[in-house]
Design an enzyme around this catalytic site. Structure first.
Site, short mmCIF file in Angstrom:
data_model
loop_
_atom_site.label_atom_id
_atom_site.label_comp_id
_atom_site.label_asym_id
_atom_site.label_seq_id
_atom_site.Cartn_x
_atom_site.Cartn_y
_atom_site.Cartn_z
N ARG A 152 0.85 -1.20 0.00
CA ARG A 152 0.00 0.00 0.00
C ARG A 152 0.88 1.24 0.00
O ARG A 152 1.72 1.42 0.88
CB ARG A 152 -0.94 0.03 1.21
CG ARG A 152 -1.77 1.31 1.27
CD ARG A 152 -3.02 1.22 2.14
NE ARG A 152 -2.72 1.19 3.57
CZ ARG A 152 -3.66 1.29 4.51
NH1 ARG A 152 -4.94 1.40 4.17
NH2 ARG A 152 -3.34 1.23 5.79
N ASP A 182 -3.91 2.27 14.36
CA ASP A 182 -3.08 2.95 13.37
C ASP A 182 -3.59 4.37 13.23
O ASP A 182 -4.40 4.82 14.03
CB ASP A 182 -3.03 2.18 12.04
CG ASP A 182 -4.33 2.26 11.24
OD1 ASP A 182 -5.29 2.92 11.69
OD2 ASP A 182 -4.36 1.67 10.15
#
Length: 532
Positions: free
Chosen positions: A166, A447
């Site tokens: 990603r 996160d």
């Protein structure tokens, strides 16, 4: 020995360590310069369009399906056929591009490891560049690691999980690399280095270069990526579709653009993903001026909330209509040693994944390998021997409307919820400033997205003068009182040494600044990046 020669049009704002010089071959530097000059001007325009759209929402408008693209939404078309090794993605694990974590994730009982340069990775130069070295070695199959403290050795097993990388979001600059005096977009740095160092290996292995693309808000941004991918494939003379991507639908504007995003990328896209934590953050951010759509405590904003249920079901229906995979969201729980507590955690994970797979999702995410057996059992029940659930069309569903996707959420705003938000956001920001982008906090793998929810919720509660369930008005003064109190709690929890080592003082300042500012800070990672 590296033969590194800096490109005349590329400026490094930090000395380049010898181990990273091999990443910046002449060809890699030239590629970064070309991509930047060709695509940075349009990217700036796309980011300006985001601001214009947000100004409309701040003025009272609500996101909706675009009338000018109705022919795409109503058309009968398919994305390019999904490559064989991307057809079965029942279970994906995600994590930062840290060496030991990559090996453990690729060895886990999962189908895919998403190696993350974005929300699970603090964008330190060292961390990002070491990540590129690590992924190159992982693709070659040569990656190993010996833990300096324990002496334990880590290496890949036979048949590791499929690797997908990603890249960073379009809004993030890379300040350590300049072209024509301006930062290169972080997304282009991640993409260019990953592609150029791995495409020969991956093609030789009968695969392609597989990516996750985050935080798109509009199909013109998807078209920008399509142009980057086509240009790259032409330049390196590889087949069209060598690059394949899965796009995260993790912004509220993007949910109204899913057909158009698939269509814009139809030569390269294989699926969409319910990036639900970022999506909740985007719901708050996009509708920040709408006092009637303020969310309650983060803990009650689950996939059973009507606006999130509608989002999941519409994503599945849209993807399957066009031959694309519909990936589910993240189970952020972490297993614990206590048997009773762990059974309760696994029961929550099971219920969450039952909902996703019964809806028709083709795969889902976990943050910890210990959740894999539980999710595999759910997959067996709903998917069985099939690689995916493309056969589930949801054609019988009533049409999902803009009102469904924007439905206000019920639930309370509590003192306990606000205090939890403060402790989680403070610990995450401190860790991020210290170079860690993915952190276990109170039994969840946090996160950037979950920290964003925590701090934007409080900002919005203050903005609209909302009340807690005990009747107190949520104000800057109340927030600062709680921040001081909860900082003391966290200091006690983490201990004096970690408190000193992990930039907590800076984290308190940054957290206070962005939560009490009159204007909402778009991403905490942008002011935070100035400290890295």
């Amino acid at each position: 020995m590296s033969n590194f020669t800096p490109h005349q049009d590329l400026t490094f704002t930090v000395p380049l360590a010898p181990e990273f010089q091999e990443l910046f071959t002449n060809a890699a530097q030239q590629f970064i310069v070309e991509l930047t000059r060709k695509y940075r001007p349009q990217l700036k325009e796309l980011l300006e369009q985001r601001e214009i759209a947000q100004n409309h929402y701040d003025g009272g408008e609500l996101p909706d399906f675009a009338s000018e693209t109705s022919s795409i939404r109503e058309g009968d078309w398919q994305v390019a056929a999904i490559p064989a090794d991307l057809q079965k993605r029942h279970l994906e694990i995600t994590g930062p591009v840290e060496r030991k974590m990559i090996i453990n994730a690729l060895n886990a009982d999962v189908d895919v490891f998403m190696a993350d340069f974005e929300d699970a990775q603090s964008p330190t130069w060292e961390g990002l560049m070491q990540g590129q070295v690590n992924l190159r070695d992982a693709n070659l199959g040569t990656i190993t690691h010996t833990d300096a403290n324990s002496g334990k050795h880590y290496a890949l097993k036979e048949n590791p999980a499929l690797l997908i990388a990603r890249v960073r979001g379009l809004h993030l600059p890379e300040k350590h690399l300049l072209v024509d005096g301006e930062p290169v977009p972080g997304a282009l740095v991640d993409f260019a280095l990953y592609f150029i160092h791995n495409y020969p290996t991956r093609i030789a292995n009968g695969s392609g270069v597989y990516l996750y693309v985050p935080k798109l808000q509009h199909h013109q941004e998807a078209k920008w990526w399509s142009d980057v991918f086509c240009y790259t494939e032409n330049k390196f003379q590889v087949l069209r579709g060598t690059i394949r991507c899965t796009v995260l639908i993790e912004t509220l504007p993007a949910v109204f653009q899913m057909h158009e995003i698939l269509h814009s990328l139809k030569e390269h896209i294989v699926g969409l993903n319910c990036g639900r934590w970022d999506y909740i953050f985007s719901y708050i951010k996009t509708l920040r001026a709408h006092a009637d759509r303020v969310l309650p405590d983060r803990q009650v904003v689950t996939m059973n909330q009507p606006f999130l249920s509608a989002y999941s079901r519409l994503l599945i229906k849209t993807c399957h209509q066009h031959g694309a995979l519909a990936m589910g969201g993240m189970a952020a729980f972490i297993p614990v040693k206590d048997a009773g507590e762990n059974a309760a955690i696994l029961a929550k994970v099971k219920a969450d994944k039952e909902l996703e797979f019964s809806n028709g999702h083709d795969g889902t995410w976990i943050a910890h390998p210990g959740l894999a057996p539980t999710v595999r059992d759910v997959v067996a029940k709903y998917i069985g021997d099939y690689p995916n659930q493309l056969r589930v069309t949801r054609a019988e569903d009533a049409a999902i409307t803009a009102a469904d996707l924007l439905e206000p959420s019920g639930g309370e705003r509590t003192e306990a919820g606000m205090r939890t938000n403060i402790r989680v956001a403070l610990q995450y920001i401190a860790a991020w400033l210290s170079g860690k982008g993915c952190v276990p906090i109170y039994g969840l793998m946090e996160d950037a997205a979950t920290a964003e929810i925590s701090r934007t919720s409080i900002w919005q509660w203050i903005k609209h003068g909302k009340t807690l369930s005990d009747g107190r008005t949520i104000s800057k003064v109340l927030f600062r009182e709680m921040l001081a109190e909860e900082a003391a709690v966290v200091q006690e929890e983490v201990g004096a040494q970690r408190w000193q080592n992990e930039n907590f003082a800076t984290a308190i300042t940054l957290f206070d600044d962005i939560t009490t500012a009159d204007e909402l800070t778009e991403f905490l990672t942008l002011p935070g990046y100035q400290y890295l």
